[in-house]
Design a protein around this motif. Structure first.
Motif, PDB file in Angstrom:
ATOM      1  N   LEU A  82      37.386  25.258  -2.139  1.00 33.44           N
ATOM      2  CA  LEU A  82      38.284  24.841  -3.220  1.00 33.44           C
ATOM      3  C   LEU A  82      37.934  25.616  -4.475  1.00 33.44           C
ATOM      4  O   LEU A  82      36.796  25.577  -4.943  1.00 33.44           O
ATOM      5  N   MET A  83      38.915  26.318  -5.036  1.00 31.57           N
ATOM      6  CA  MET A  83      38.739  27.063  -6.288  1.00 31.57           C
ATOM      7  C   MET A  83      39.532  26.351  -7.380  1.00 31.57           C
ATOM      8  O   MET A  83      40.728  26.091  -7.222  1.00 31.57           O
ATOM      9  N   HIS A  84      38.861  26.036  -8.488  1.00 30.33           N
ATOM     10  CA  HIS A  84      39.519  25.364  -9.615  1.00 30.33           C
ATOM     11  C   HIS A  84      39.466  26.268 -10.833  1.00 30.33           C
ATOM     12  O   HIS A  84      38.377  26.626 -11.299  1.00 30.33           O
ATOM     13  N   ILE A  85      40.638  26.640 -11.336  1.00 30.74           N
ATOM     14  CA  ILE A  85      40.735  27.547 -12.481  1.00 30.74           C
ATOM     15  C   ILE A  85      41.632  26.885 -13.514  1.00 30.74           C
ATOM     16  O   ILE A  85      42.821  26.628 -13.260  1.00 30.74           O
ATOM     17  N   GLU A  86      41.056  26.588 -14.670  1.00 32.71           N
ATOM     18  CA  GLU A  86      41.814  25.890 -15.709  1.00 32.71           C
ATOM     19  C   GLU A  86      41.214  26.198 -17.073  1.00 32.71           C
ATOM     20  O   GLU A  86      39.997  26.140 -17.254  1.00 32.71           O
ATOM     21  N   GLY A  87      42.071  26.544 -18.024  1.00 31.60           N
ATOM     22  CA  GLY A  87      41.617  26.794 -19.397  1.00 31.60           C
ATOM     23  C   GLY A  87      40.608  27.911 -19.508  1.00 31.60           C
ATOM     24  O   GLY A  87      39.708  27.848 -20.352  1.00 31.60           O
ATOM     25  N   GLY A  88      40.737  28.924 -18.662  1.00 29.36           N
ATOM     26  CA  GLY A  88      39.810  30.047 -18.708  1.00 29.36           C
ATOM     27  C   GLY A  88      38.464  29.768 -18.078  1.00 29.36           C
ATOM     28  O   GLY A  88      37.540  30.585 -18.190  1.00 29.36           O
ATOM     29  N   LYS A  89      38.332  28.632 -17.402  1.00 25.04           N
ATOM     30  CA  LYS A  89      37.078  28.282 -16.734  1.00 25.04           C
ATOM     31  C   LYS A  89      37.307  28.212 -15.228  1.00 25.04           C
ATOM     32  O   LYS A  89      38.400  27.897 -14.762  1.00 25.04           O
ATOM     33  N   TYR A  90      36.243  28.477 -14.489  1.00 27.20           N
ATOM     34  CA  TYR A  90      36.344  28.599 -13.036  1.00 27.20           C
ATOM     35  C   TYR A  90      35.123  28.007 -12.363  1.00 27.20           C
ATOM     36  O   TYR A  90      33.985  28.265 -12.759  1.00 27.20           O
ATOM     37  N   ASP A  91      35.357  27.164 -11.378  1.00 26.70           N
ATOM     38  CA  ASP A  91      34.278  26.695 -10.504  1.00 26.70           C
ATOM     39  C   ASP A  91      34.847  26.568  -9.097  1.00 26.70           C
ATOM     40  O   ASP A  91      36.061  26.561  -8.888  1.00 26.70           O
ATOM     41  N   PHE A  92      33.951  26.465  -8.129  1.00 27.14           N
ATOM     42  CA  PHE A  92      34.424  26.329  -6.756  1.00 27.14           C
ATOM     43  C   PHE A  92      33.465  25.483  -5.932  1.00 27.14           C
ATOM     44  O   PHE A  92      32.328  25.214  -6.338  1.00 27.14           O
ATOM     45  N   ALA A  93      33.977  25.043  -4.786  1.00 30.36           N
ATOM     46  CA  ALA A  93      33.188  24.231  -3.868  1.00 30.36           C
ATOM     47  C   ALA A  93      33.452  24.708  -2.447  1.00 30.36           C
ATOM     48  O   ALA A  93      34.497  25.282  -2.153  1.00 30.36           O
ATOM     49  N   MET A  94      32.494  24.449  -1.577  1.00 31.66           N
ATOM     50  CA  MET A  94      32.642  24.771  -0.157  1.00 31.66           C
ATOM     51  C   MET A  94      32.141  23.586   0.666  1.00 31.66           C
ATOM     52  O   MET A  94      31.255  22.842   0.231  1.00 31.66           O
ATOM     53  N   SER A  95      32.708  23.442   1.856  1.00 35.69           N
ATOM     54  CA  SER A  95      32.339  22.334   2.731  1.00 35.69           C
ATOM     55  C   SER A  95      32.243  22.811   4.163  1.00 35.69           C
ATOM     56  O   SER A  95      32.961  23.722   4.573  1.00 35.69           O
ATOM     57  N   ILE A  96      31.358  22.188   4.918  1.00 33.11           N
ATOM     58  CA  ILE A  96      31.312  22.406   6.366  1.00 33.11           C
ATOM     59  C   ILE A  96      31.099  21.058   7.048  1.00 33.11           C
ATOM     60  O   ILE A  96      30.248  20.258   6.637  1.00 33.11           O
ATOM     61  N   LEU A  97      31.937  20.795   8.053  1.00 28.68           N
ATOM     62  CA  LEU A  97      31.808  19.615   8.897  1.00 28.68           C
ATOM     63  C   LEU A  97      31.440  20.120  10.282  1.00 28.68           C
ATOM     64  O   LEU A  97      32.197  20.870  10.898  1.00 28.68           O
ATOM     65  N   LYS A  98      30.288  19.732  10.793  1.00 25.51           N
ATOM     66  CA  LYS A  98      29.795  20.316  12.039  1.00 25.51           C
ATOM     67  C   LYS A  98      29.133  19.261  12.911  1.00 25.51           C
ATOM     68  O   LYS A  98      28.688  18.216  12.426  1.00 25.51           O
ATOM     69  N   SER A  99      29.068  19.546  14.209  1.00 23.36           N
ATOM     70  CA  SER A  99      28.358  18.662  15.118  1.00 23.36           C
ATOM     71  C   SER A  99      26.860  18.770  14.853  1.00 23.36           C
ATOM     72  O   SER A  99      26.394  19.730  14.231  1.00 23.36           O
ATOM     73  N   ASP A 100      26.134  17.796  15.330  1.00 27.03           N
ATOM     74  CA  ASP A 100      24.681  17.801  15.141  1.00 27.03           C
ATOM     75  C   ASP A 100      24.054  18.599  16.282  1.00 27.03           C
ATOM     76  O   ASP A 100      23.728  18.064  17.336  1.00 27.03           O
TER      77      ASP A 100
END
Length: 235
Positions: free
Chosen positions: A126-144
């Motif tokens: 997920l990339m969030h860009i607003e008001g000249g600012k930027y942050d992002f997140a990543m996720s992984i769902l995996k078996s054990d």
């Protein structure tokens, strides 16, 4: 930080992969998403534009076998957010966030893919860009470690990412049977060049036999305007 080019070139089958970071001039939020395939069904695909995002599509519809895990929208845009995933959880995230859930909350109802014995991880960004600012997140769902009775959920968030740096997460450590799932944090990689140079580097570094399609987007952090490149092996 490692070379993205070398990381890709050294792995014959990373599966599907997401790169998110910032261009080395600091002006652009950068993402790349690629798909690979070993079976004829997986290789029979192209990326096509759909709205502000993309969708996978059968290159030859007459040869499409099972569409359930290979036909989906990897990229969708919701307001200031760009969602990039390796499956139909793109829609889950979009719908969840549209109704007020967070990125992490929206994925609570999903698990890894039901393709035993591989149990392919679901990877999302997920990339969030607003008001000249930027942050992002990543996720992984995996078996054990291949046990489908347990779903391990990891979310990584990156505030104010540094210019010329990105994070790379992919489904498999390498080729195998069953395919071994990605493990650990998303890999810190370099992000170099303009959109065309970056696209060319990623595409050329992917294994020639297994690569299928590549999507790259550079988003101007100041304005929110973006440029996109799509490369399909089946052209």
């Amino acid at each position: 930080m490692v070379s993205l080019q070398q990381e890709l070139a050294s792995n014959s089958y990373p599966g599907r992969g997401i790169v998110i970071g910032k261009s080395n001039d600091g002006k652009y939020a950068v993402t790349a998403y690629f798909i690979m395939g070993r079976s004829s069904n997986s290789r029979n695909r192209v990326f096509v534009t759909e709205g502000e995002g993309i969708r996978t599509q059968a290159f030859d519809p007459s040869k499409l076998e099972d569409p359930s895990l290979i036909i989906y929208a990897p990229v969708r845009v919701l307001g200031y957010d760009t969602i990039v995933t390796n499956g139909d959880q793109t829609d889950t995230i979009y719908d969840g966030m549209a109704s007020g859930e967070t990125f992490e909350q929206s994925l609570r109802c999903r698990e890894f893919e039901p393709d035993g014995p591989n149990y392919t991880p679901r990877i999302s960004g997920l990339m969030h860009i607003e008001g000249g600012k930027y942050d992002f997140a990543m996720s992984i769902l995996k078996s054990d470690d291949g046990d489908p009775d347990c779903c391990n959920r990891y979310t990584f968030t990156y505030d104010n990412p540094k210019a010329g740096e990105g994070r790379f997460i992919h489904t498999y450590i390498g080729d195998g049977n069953p395919l071994p799932s990605f493990a650990g944090e998303p890999t810190k990689v370099d992000v170099n060049g303009d959109i065309d140079a970056f696209t060319e580097m990623v595409w050329n570094a992917l294994n020639e036999d297994n690569k299928v399609s590549l999507f790259v987007r550079f988003i101007d952090i100041a304005t929110g305007k973006y440029e996109t490149r799509i490369v399909n092996k089946n052209a």
